[in-house]
Design an enzyme around this catalytic site. Sequence first.
Site, PDB file in Angstrom:
ATOM      1  N   HIS A 270      17.567  80.175  85.828  1.00  0.00           N
ATOM      2  CA  HIS A 270      18.091  81.128  84.845  1.00  0.00           C
ATOM      3  C   HIS A 270      16.972  81.712  83.992  1.00  0.00           C
ATOM      4  CE1 HIS A 270      22.041  80.502  86.123  1.00  0.00           C
ATOM      5  NE2 HIS A 270      22.469  79.620  85.254  1.00  0.00           N
TER       6      HIS A 270
ATOM      7  N   ASP B 295      19.464  76.188  87.049  1.00  0.00           N
ATOM      8  CA  ASP B 295      19.579  76.641  85.660  1.00  0.00           C
ATOM      9  C   ASP B 295      18.169  76.899  85.158  1.00  0.00           C
ATOM     10  OD1 ASP B 295      20.464  76.950  82.871  1.00  0.00           O
ATOM     11  OD2 ASP B 295      22.310  75.960  83.492  1.00  0.00           O
TER      12      ASP B 295
END
Length: 571
Positions: A347, A313
């Site tokens: 991300h 992430d």
Amino acid sequence: MRIFKILFLGIIIQACLQSCSANTISKINPDQSGITDSLEFTNYFKVKMPIIKTPVFKKDTFDISKSGAKGDGIFLNTQIINATITACSNKGGGVVLIPGGIWLTGPIYMKSNVNLHIKRDAILQFTKDKNQYKLVEGNWEGKPSVRNESPISGNNLENIAISGTGIIDGNGDVWRAVKKDKLTESQWKNLVKSGGLVGEDKKTWYPSKSYLKGDQTKDASVIQEGKSLADYQDMKDFFRPNLLVLTKCKTVLLEGVTFQNSPAWCLHPLMCEDLTLKGVYAKNPFYAQNGDGVDVESCKNVMIENSTFDVGDDGICIKSGRDEDGRKRGMPTENLIARNNVVYHAHGGFVIGSEMSGGAKNLFVYNNSFIGTDIGLRFKTTRGRGGVVEKIYISDINMKDIAGEAIRFDMYYAAKDPVPLADEVREAPKVELFPVTDETPQFKDFHIRNINCDGAAKAIFMRGLPEMNIHDIYLENLTIQAKEGVELTEASNISIKNLNLMVGNSNPLINVDNSKNISFEGLKSFTDVGFLMNISGVKTTGVKISNSSISTSKDKITYTLGASSKALTIK
């Protein structure tokens, strides 16, 4: 005798010269990466960066192996490790040594004045047995929540460290659900064979029925009035812990260690002060849901340097609480330096939000590289958050192979991966005008310069709210290779100076929608531009292009959705 004295004197002089030379070298050539750059950074932006205090420890060493711990990967060392940490703290502090071996353990509780030191050939391995982790009242994504206790935690501590060059492994694979779309067919089949169960949509694997029940329960982790922790036991597996949580701690150092395979976020300092991450490696599988590298939440005086992040992430993420809970806490993340770091899969490389309800300010980010991240610089929020993010200074960022945007501001964050999966269709959010309240977030006063990006889907994306534009953003000296150019929506007072683009699709190169006071100075393209700019929306005014090497003839500019040609000035 005289000859001996002369020789002796010569030896002394030579030794002195060597000593002076060594001292001179140590003063000139130590690993001072960032000192000259820091001066340049502060002089250019006219800012004063914070001084972060670091802990100091007694030299006393407490070796866990001498207290009966066994590094065979089978013996459970939880009690011995915690007893050693407590004994060290009670005697005034020092070093708790984790020597070479595989040290299986349950949750570890840090204590003040303790440096937990992991040797290079040591693996601190947290157990797969979830019964070793109690349910506790913790914090998740900026709100008080039910959680399993973290593998490593500390509350209200002072002068602590986790250091060394060994590995801390959270055994996250036994905790996480996995999406089929993120694995190869072979990986998916092997995962299903390993146990657990597949959801009704046949697209998600769950480690247990307990996890699945939590996933299907609305607001499962919210601590509801009148309920005890025992009431959440049937969903226990769903409440994945962060690998390391330090809450309200002062003078903290994390140095050299690899933190890997976390059930959720890897490193979560919460409401801490004087925090240093130096030479840390945060490592999670790319498919690890919520597998952030570091989430600095409501902390003050922070240094993140010379560290590496390769996670599932966001890489380096700044937070300050969520919605009303975050606003009530009222603690921004402030006075933070992030320099000389590398972020691989993530991300976002450097990220603010989306839980930023307490605000963020005085963040200094420079000399970082992002390679293969979904987004480079990522700033996200949504209505309901509130909070003000301001006084953000970013310089000298190098990016390569960015799947989405090199720079992205988005005030319509929807808790989805930033880059859609294959065949995934996403509709643009419905644009509505809301009144400005304390739930309205703000992004303003960002200063970003010296950006190089070799490959991205889009160079720059800004999407503000009609009632609260993204505003006062200053970008300078950017060279970006991307498939698409620039898109600005509901943005105000945006200055983009010396933007050099190599874009595969100039359809158009720049799109400005319902925005005002947008300045492009020194715009340059390395490829032919057939369609320079589309200006749309009745609210768009004050768009300026000056000193551009790209043709600004009328046939290269269009006006749509009520926009007027008077909205644009060309010099």
